[in-house]
Design an enzyme around this catalytic site. Sequence first.
Site, PDB file in Angstrom:
ATOM      1  N   GLU A   1      -8.961  19.247  48.448  1.00 30.90           N
ATOM      2  CA  GLU A   1      -9.988  18.653  49.316  1.00 30.90           C
ATOM      3  C   GLU A   1      -9.446  18.222  50.676  1.00 30.90           C
ATOM      4  O   GLU A   1     -10.180  18.209  51.663  1.00 30.90           O
ATOM      5  CB  GLU A   1     -10.667  17.464  48.613  1.00 30.90           C
ATOM      6  CG  GLU A   1      -9.836  16.197  48.418  1.00 30.90           C
ATOM      7  CD  GLU A   1      -8.963  16.198  47.162  1.00 30.90           C
ATOM      8  OE1 GLU A   1      -8.649  17.283  46.646  1.00 30.90           O
ATOM      9  OE2 GLU A   1      -8.589  15.097  46.709  1.00 30.90           O
TER      10      GLU A   1
ATOM     11  N   HIS B   1      -4.198  18.392  45.836  1.00 30.05           N
ATOM     12  CA  HIS B   1      -5.511  17.957  46.340  1.00 30.05           C
ATOM     13  C   HIS B   1      -6.064  18.969  47.339  1.00 30.05           C
ATOM     14  O   HIS B   1      -5.823  18.829  48.546  1.00 30.05           O
ATOM     15  CB  HIS B   1      -5.378  16.609  47.044  1.00 30.05           C
ATOM     16  CG  HIS B   1      -5.082  15.475  46.141  1.00 30.05           C
ATOM     17  ND1 HIS B   1      -6.035  14.602  45.685  1.00 30.05           N
ATOM     18  CD2 HIS B   1      -3.917  15.058  45.591  1.00 30.05           C
ATOM     19  CE1 HIS B   1      -5.478  13.698  44.898  1.00 30.05           C
ATOM     20  NE2 HIS B   1      -4.193  13.948  44.831  1.00 30.05           N
TER      21      HIS B   1
ATOM     22  N   GLY C   1      -7.422  14.688  37.229  1.00 33.59           N
ATOM     23  CA  GLY C   1      -8.425  15.516  36.548  1.00 33.59           C
ATOM     24  C   GLY C   1      -7.774  16.705  35.864  1.00 33.59           C
ATOM     25  O   GLY C   1      -8.158  17.098  34.753  1.00 33.59           O
TER      26      GLY C   1
ATOM     27  N   CYS D   1      -5.743  16.771  40.348  1.00 36.10           N
ATOM     28  CA  CYS D   1      -4.658  15.835  40.111  1.00 36.10           C
ATOM     29  C   CYS D   1      -4.823  15.151  38.747  1.00 36.10           C
ATOM     30  O   CYS D   1      -4.619  15.798  37.723  1.00 36.10           O
ATOM     31  CB  CYS D   1      -4.527  14.865  41.274  1.00 36.10           C
ATOM     32  SG  CYS D   1      -2.834  14.282  41.450  1.00 36.10           S
TER      33      CYS D   1
HETATM   34  N1  GLN Z   1      -1.947   9.089  38.333  1.00 37.72           N
HETATM   35  C1  GLN Z   1      -1.547  10.471  38.374  1.00 37.72           C
HETATM   36  C2  GLN Z   1      -0.121  10.635  38.862  1.00 37.72           C
HETATM   37  O1  GLN Z   1       0.419   9.763  39.504  1.00 37.72           O
HETATM   38  C3  GLN Z   1      -2.492  11.302  39.210  1.00 37.72           C
HETATM   39  C4  GLN Z   1      -2.517  10.930  40.652  1.00 37.72           C
HETATM   40  C5  GLN Z   1      -3.709  11.484  41.390  1.00 37.72           C
HETATM   41  O2  GLN Z   1      -4.724  11.821  40.804  1.00 37.72           O
HETATM   42  N2  GLN Z   1      -3.626  11.546  42.706  1.00 37.72           N
HETATM   43  O3  GLN Z   1       0.489  11.641  38.613  1.00 37.72           O
END
Ligand code: GLN
Length: 540
Positions: free
Chosen positions: A511, A509, A385, A383
């Site tokens: 995970e 995600h 990352g 995400c």
């Molecule tokens: N802040 C970022 C977004 O809203 C990533 C969100 C996250 O890592 N879950 O797109």
Amino acid sequence: MATTKYIFVTGGVSSSLGKGIIAASLAKLLQAQGYRTTIQKLDPYINIDPGTLNPYEHGECYVTDDGAETDLDLGHYERFLNVPTSQANNVTTGRIYQSVIDKERRGEFLGKTVQVIPHITDEIKSRIQILGNSGEFDIVITEIGGTVGDIESLPYIEAVRQLKWDLGEHNALVIHLTLVPYLAAAGELKTKPTQHSVKTLMESGVQADILVCRTEHELPLDLRVKLARFCNVTQDSVIQSIDAKTIYDVPNLMLEQGLDKIVLKKLDLKSETPDLKHWNAFLKRHKNPKSEVTIGLIGKYVELQDSYKSILEAFIHAGAENEVKVNVESIHSEYLNADNIKLKLSHLDGALVAPGFGERGISGKIEAIKYVRENNIPFLGICLGMQMAVIEFSRNVLGFKDANSTEMDENTKYPVINLMEEQKDVTEKGGTMRLGQWDCELVENTVASSVYNHKVIKERHRHRYEFNSDYKAEIEAGGMIATGFNPETKLVEIVEIPSHPWFVGVQYHPEYKSTVAKPHPLFMAFVMAAKKHRTANKKK
Ligand code: GLN
């Protein structure tokens, strides 16, 4: 089976006793005897859901297939049972009140005074029975968050009292989880806090049927006898929950204590030996690794274990599957900079840059990604990352000075990550992100397609920002390619660098979907890449 049976799990004496793990372990034992079992968490706070909570407050926010932002205990339920949870599995006081107030505004209680009893308690009772009434489950375990005696918990305990009565004998029972502390100076285990907490429960009219006592030392027989006598439970209903090396040992510890047997007896259901073959094979692999790797978990909440719970558990599943011990080294992104990056990262076999929100710790994450990209260390970005990997690549490979996400810099000249179209008019924060499960189509002959071995995958999301497709051509020409897309919107969900040994960023995600029964393929591949890196580096 004619009716669904209900098990309520309450907690006393202290928080953090592991109610979620006890509930998940019991559910595992029941599931392994053929009972369709689910677990629900009732949280007594006023937030509608934990989506708006800082991880420091409440740990990770777990996301379900249907897009509920939930308590991290739901992650344990899914990891233990391998059955997806949903919106119905997590209910908060905020949600209960919201729905009662909405009904009041619609005029559904017209003429009546709306009160905690019966209106709030009726709403709680109906939320508890939604899962049972779905016909999908033989047994519903409802974990009541908080500790008995808390003001916030009172309506829940009252709802349990009423429901136990409504459902009748053998259809519902209460397991009370307490602490039996060890006083080192006296050299003794103490039962008094448990006695008091059972008494507090009784003041609300609820008699615990089974006590699960969290303890650091074996509970001797005389203490069990004493607890049974003072707390109105049979002796075989006093179960010890001794500190375990891993949470995955708890189902077996509960089995040894006969928790499943006594529960089934009280519910008038037949019990047999649970089939834990697969579970125990996993445990054996987990406990007997043949090799090890060190993976850096780079994030800004690393000082709090619970913030990245699902990631840590996904490494345990993937490691066990590969018989590799995964040492996860927490690295605080806020303290990373160009001067210390080599010192902090050079020994790693892999680096995972964590999800997150906001500016804090961003420059450290970008520095870390630059280092692992240039030094061929396997990388997984999740995400935020993944978004940071795109930013790092744009800045340092393509030369887009100060490229950024519009989350961090609204006026950046190179908005390589920007707000999703459907987010542009969103003003409210709660429950408004891109949430839950979405399809992703994989490009052939990529790491992603070989990892998943499927053309279309389903993964869970929780974000507002996305890869800006206006920059796709330039980014791909520079050597970072998009390898997964949403089939309808064409949003980029995965990026890779083919010239790097293993560099993958995912907007979703993974995970959240890793379970003991089904370790996540992306985590497995990442661990294998780390292992390869370690072997190759040792040879040098
Ligand atoms: N802040 C970022 C977004 O809203 C990533 C969100 C996250 O890592 N879950 O797109």
